[in-house]
Design a protein around this motif. Structure first.
Motif, mmCIF file in Angstrom:
data_model
loop_
_atom_site.group_PDB
_atom_site.id
_atom_site.type_symbol
_atom_site.label_atom_id
_atom_site.label_comp_id
_atom_site.label_asym_id
_atom_site.label_seq_id
_atom_site.Cartn_x
_atom_site.Cartn_y
_atom_site.Cartn_z
ATOM 1 N N MET A 1 0.828 -1.217 0.000
ATOM 2 C CA MET A 1 0.000 0.000 0.000
ATOM 3 C C MET A 1 0.854 1.255 0.000
ATOM 4 S SD MET A 1 -3.204 -0.914 2.525
ATOM 5 C CE MET A 1 -3.833 0.758 2.563
ATOM 6 N N THR A 2 2.033 1.198 0.601
ATOM 7 C CA THR A 2 2.897 2.387 0.641
ATOM 8 C C THR A 2 3.397 2.761 -0.750
ATOM 9 O OG1 THR A 2 4.916 1.093 1.063
ATOM 10 C CG2 THR A 2 3.661 1.868 2.992
ATOM 11 N N ARG A 3 3.311 1.791 -1.682
ATOM 12 C CA ARG A 3 3.756 2.047 -3.052
ATOM 13 C C ARG A 3 2.618 2.565 -3.934
ATOM 14 N NH1 ARG A 3 7.121 -3.214 -4.676
ATOM 15 N NH2 ARG A 3 7.316 -2.012 -6.606
ATOM 16 N N LEU A 4 1.434 2.657 -3.392
ATOM 17 C CA LEU A 4 0.280 3.159 -4.156
ATOM 18 C C LEU A 4 0.158 4.666 -3.978
ATOM 19 C CD1 LEU A 4 -2.442 0.490 -3.188
ATOM 20 C CD2 LEU A 4 -1.160 0.619 -5.337
ATOM 21 N N PRO A 5 -0.430 5.335 -4.953
ATOM 22 C CA PRO A 5 -0.710 6.773 -4.785
ATOM 23 C C PRO A 5 -1.693 6.969 -3.625
ATOM 24 C CG PRO A 5 -1.060 6.077 -7.077
ATOM 25 C CD PRO A 5 -0.807 4.845 -6.275
ATOM 26 N N PRO A 6 -1.624 8.112 -2.966
ATOM 27 C CA PRO A 6 -2.464 8.359 -1.782
ATOM 28 C C PRO A 6 -3.958 8.136 -2.021
ATOM 29 C CG PRO A 6 -0.845 10.101 -2.010
ATOM 30 C CD PRO A 6 -0.726 9.235 -3.228
ATOM 31 N N GLU A 7 -4.499 8.554 -3.171
ATOM 32 C CA GLU A 7 -5.940 8.393 -3.396
ATOM 33 C C GLU A 7 -6.338 6.916 -3.479
ATOM 34 O OE1 GLU A 7 -4.001 8.901 -7.398
ATOM 35 O OE2 GLU A 7 -3.936 10.058 -5.538
ATOM 36 N N LEU A 8 -5.464 6.067 -4.069
ATOM 37 C CA LEU A 8 -5.763 4.630 -4.131
ATOM 38 C C LEU A 8 -5.590 3.996 -2.751
ATOM 39 C CD1 LEU A 8 -4.124 3.550 -7.531
ATOM 40 C CD2 LEU A 8 -6.518 4.139 -7.064
ATOM 41 N N ARG A 9 -4.586 4.434 -2.027
ATOM 42 C CA ARG A 9 -4.335 3.929 -0.672
ATOM 43 C C ARG A 9 -5.530 4.254 0.231
ATOM 44 N NH1 ARG A 9 0.156 6.896 1.764
ATOM 45 N NH2 ARG A 9 0.974 6.613 -0.322
ATOM 46 N N ASP A 10 -6.049 5.463 0.137
ATOM 47 C CA ASP A 10 -7.205 5.871 0.954
ATOM 48 C C ASP A 10 -8.428 5.010 0.631
ATOM 49 O OD1 ASP A 10 -5.550 7.809 1.950
ATOM 50 O OD2 ASP A 10 -6.496 9.471 0.837
#
Length: 178
Positions: free
Chosen positions: A123-132
């Motif tokens: 998840m840390t490798r995903l963009p913030p909007e996808l992580r959220d």
């Protein structure tokens, strides 16, 4: 003259306590010795002998006198030892089965923990909007509609983001597999 074992057994079967006590006094050591030979354990032999002696009054009611009393008593002892072995084998199988189940359960827990750890790292490798979005849908177990309400987005946008999350996680997993 001593009373025969067979006479004492018949009297004990009819409820004569003195006859029963005499039989026990005469044969306790023999029963114990046979039980010890059959179990291989002094402690088990003591327990088995006590169990046999406790059950003997009821068993004596079934004694017909067709054989010598000692032959019959040895047969009672052998049967009790066989019953003990069967119970121990059943308990052992049950314990082993329980142990196997517990090991499988622990393996499942470890696998789930590893998968969760991997997901958190990925998840840390995903963009913030996808992580959220992922945190709300998977982490908080919200429906896509509920996640949309929280983020102020349409349900369709949340569905697209979840699809994008799956694609990117597959790519991350493939990179790590190499």
């Amino acid at each position: 003259m001593d009373t025969t074992d067979e006479t004492l057994a018949t009297a004990a079967a009819a409820g004569d306590r003195a006859a029963f006590a005499t039989l026990l006094q005469r044969h306790y050591d023999r029963v114990f010795a046979l039980a010890w030979r059959m179990t291989g354990s002094r402690t088990e032999a003591q327990d088995l002998t006590q169990d046999i002696c406790a059950a003997l009054p009821a068993k004596l009611r079934g004694w017909r006198g067709d054989a010598r009393f000692t032959t019959w008593l040895y047969r009672v002892t052998v049967n009790a030892a066989h019953d003990l072995r069967r119970r121990q084998a059943t308990h052992s199988r049950a314990a082993n089965g329980w142990g196997d189940w517990e090991l499988a359960r622990q393996d499942g827990i470890a696998e789930d923990r590893a998968a969760l750890d991997w997901l958190q790292a990925a998840m840390t490798r995903l963009p913030p909007e996808l992580r959220d979005t992922l945190a709300l849908v998977l982490g908080q177990d919200l429906s896509q509609a509920e996640a949309g309400q929280v983020l102020g987005l349409s349900e369709g946008t949340i569905a697209w983001r979840m699809s994008e999350v799956k694609k990117r996680l597959r790519v991350i997993a493939a990179e790590e597999a190499r």
